[in-house]
Design a protein around this motif. Sequence first.
Motif, PDB file in Angstrom:
ATOM      1  N   GLU A   3      21.867 -15.033  15.759  1.00 28.53           N
ATOM      2  CA  GLU A   3      21.252 -15.774  14.849  1.00 28.53           C
ATOM      3  C   GLU A   3      19.846 -16.735  15.439  1.00 28.53           C
ATOM      4  O   GLU A   3      20.277 -16.624  16.733  1.00 28.53           O
ATOM      5  CB  GLU A   3      21.843 -17.106  14.430  1.00 28.53           C
ATOM      6  CG  GLU A   3      23.423 -15.695  12.958  1.00 28.53           C
ATOM      7  CD  GLU A   3      22.735 -15.598  12.065  1.00 28.53           C
ATOM      8  OE1 GLU A   3      22.054 -16.333  11.552  1.00 28.53           O
ATOM      9  OE2 GLU A   3      22.694 -14.493  11.534  1.00 28.53           O
ATOM     10  N   VAL A   6      20.902 -23.206  17.149  1.00 26.40           N
ATOM     11  CA  VAL A   6      21.090 -24.441  16.518  1.00 26.40           C
ATOM     12  C   VAL A   6      20.460 -25.553  16.140  1.00 26.40           C
ATOM     13  O   VAL A   6      20.598 -25.842  14.848  1.00 26.40           O
ATOM     14  CB  VAL A   6      22.963 -25.214  17.669  1.00 26.40           C
ATOM     15  CG1 VAL A   6      23.721 -24.100  17.100  1.00 26.40           C
ATOM     16  CG2 VAL A   6      22.177 -25.201  17.804  1.00 26.40           C
ATOM     17  N   ARG A 166      28.488 -21.668  12.226  1.00 23.88           N
ATOM     18  CA  ARG A 166      27.587 -21.771  13.007  1.00 23.88           C
ATOM     19  C   ARG A 166      26.627 -23.314  12.146  1.00 23.88           C
ATOM     20  O   ARG A 166      25.951 -24.372  13.069  1.00 23.88           O
ATOM     21  CB  ARG A 166      26.517 -20.672  12.565  1.00 23.88           C
ATOM     22  CG  ARG A 166      25.181 -20.356  13.300  1.00 23.88           C
ATOM     23  CD  ARG A 166      24.681 -19.662  13.545  1.00 23.88           C
ATOM     24  NE  ARG A 166      24.750 -18.612  14.216  1.00 23.88           N
ATOM     25  CZ  ARG A 166      25.476 -17.194  13.900  1.00 23.88           C
ATOM     26  NH1 ARG A 166      25.802 -16.873  13.298  1.00 23.88           N
ATOM     27  NH2 ARG A 166      25.504 -16.133  15.986  1.00 23.88           N
ATOM     28  N   THR A 167      27.053 -23.283  10.665  1.00 21.67           N
ATOM     29  CA  THR A 167      25.731 -24.210  10.426  1.00 21.67           C
ATOM     30  C   THR A 167      26.070 -25.611  10.514  1.00 21.67           C
ATOM     31  O   THR A 167      25.723 -26.676  10.787  1.00 21.67           O
ATOM     32  CB  THR A 167      25.884 -24.227   9.042  1.00 21.67           C
ATOM     33  OG1 THR A 167      25.554 -22.805   8.459  1.00 21.67           O
ATOM     34  CG2 THR A 167      25.694 -25.302   8.008  1.00 21.67           C
ATOM     35  N   ARG A 168      27.667 -25.819  10.694  1.00 21.46           N
ATOM     36  CA  ARG A 168      28.300 -26.600  10.775  1.00 21.46           C
ATOM     37  C   ARG A 168      27.735 -27.711  12.586  1.00 21.46           C
ATOM     38  O   ARG A 168      27.956 -28.710  12.564  1.00 21.46           O
ATOM     39  CB  ARG A 168      30.260 -27.166  10.794  1.00 21.46           C
ATOM     40  CG  ARG A 168      30.230 -27.103   8.946  1.00 21.46           C
ATOM     41  CD  ARG A 168      31.618 -27.151   8.860  1.00 21.46           C
ATOM     42  NE  ARG A 168      31.624 -25.316   8.776  1.00 21.46           N
ATOM     43  CZ  ARG A 168      33.619 -25.036   8.590  1.00 21.46           C
ATOM     44  NH1 ARG A 168      34.420 -25.667   8.544  1.00 21.46           N
ATOM     45  NH2 ARG A 168      33.922 -23.634   8.399  1.00 21.46           N
ATOM     46  N   ALA A 170      25.451 -26.373  13.718  1.00 15.47           N
ATOM     47  CA  ALA A 170      23.880 -27.091  14.535  1.00 15.47           C
ATOM     48  C   ALA A 170      24.093 -28.834  13.293  1.00 15.47           C
ATOM     49  O   ALA A 170      23.205 -28.648  13.651  1.00 15.47           O
ATOM     50  CB  ALA A 170      22.963 -26.009  13.064  1.00 15.47           C
ATOM     51  N   SER A 171      24.317 -28.886  12.542  1.00 15.55           N
ATOM     52  CA  SER A 171      24.384 -29.993  12.039  1.00 15.55           C
ATOM     53  C   SER A 171      24.520 -31.340  12.810  1.00 15.55           C
ATOM     54  O   SER A 171      24.396 -32.470  13.538  1.00 15.55           O
ATOM     55  CB  SER A 171      25.188 -29.806  10.465  1.00 15.55           C
ATOM     56  OG  SER A 171      24.699 -31.091  10.135  1.00 15.55           O
TER      57      SER A 171
END
Length: 180
Positions: A3, A6, A166-168, A170-171
Amino acid sequence: MTEPPVNQNSPIPRTGVVVGNPKPASRTFQAAVHVVEQLTGAAPELAIDLAAFASGLLDWSDPAVAAAVEAVRGLDLVVVASPTYKASYTGLLKVFLDRFPSNGLDSVVAVPLMLGAGPGHQLAPEVFLKPVLAELGALLPTRALYVLDGAHDDPASYEAWLASARTRIASAVSGVSGGA
């Protein structure tokens, strides 16, 4: 497929690993580096293998250990990893974490990671390691990660956790490193 990093629209985050395995260059170390690489697309900037500090961890005046603590405090993202010993993380890691002041990991996004021989200890990182990191003020946007020791080099062992985390992460990293 890897992916994207981040933090695509902001400065590259400072990342690192802290590994509390008494064996240098262990499978635990390899797993921690793999997690950072999968989350960011790059190797960690800082890699602390606590086995290299030996008795210096018990000497509160040791400058190398003090420098390692300060380096970790300056990270945006750290994977804190340990093998499962007696159903918990190692004493080696505990001694290092004891060097941090209250809220010493404030504004550092942390990922607790533990490797173990079987599924019977899969809650160990969530129940034992994550609370210590929270007490130090680390940001913990995901559940902890447990990987079977014998599968540490199998990318499939990380896929489900990475997909949900991953999304959490990254945020959270974007928020601490000044991203939009």
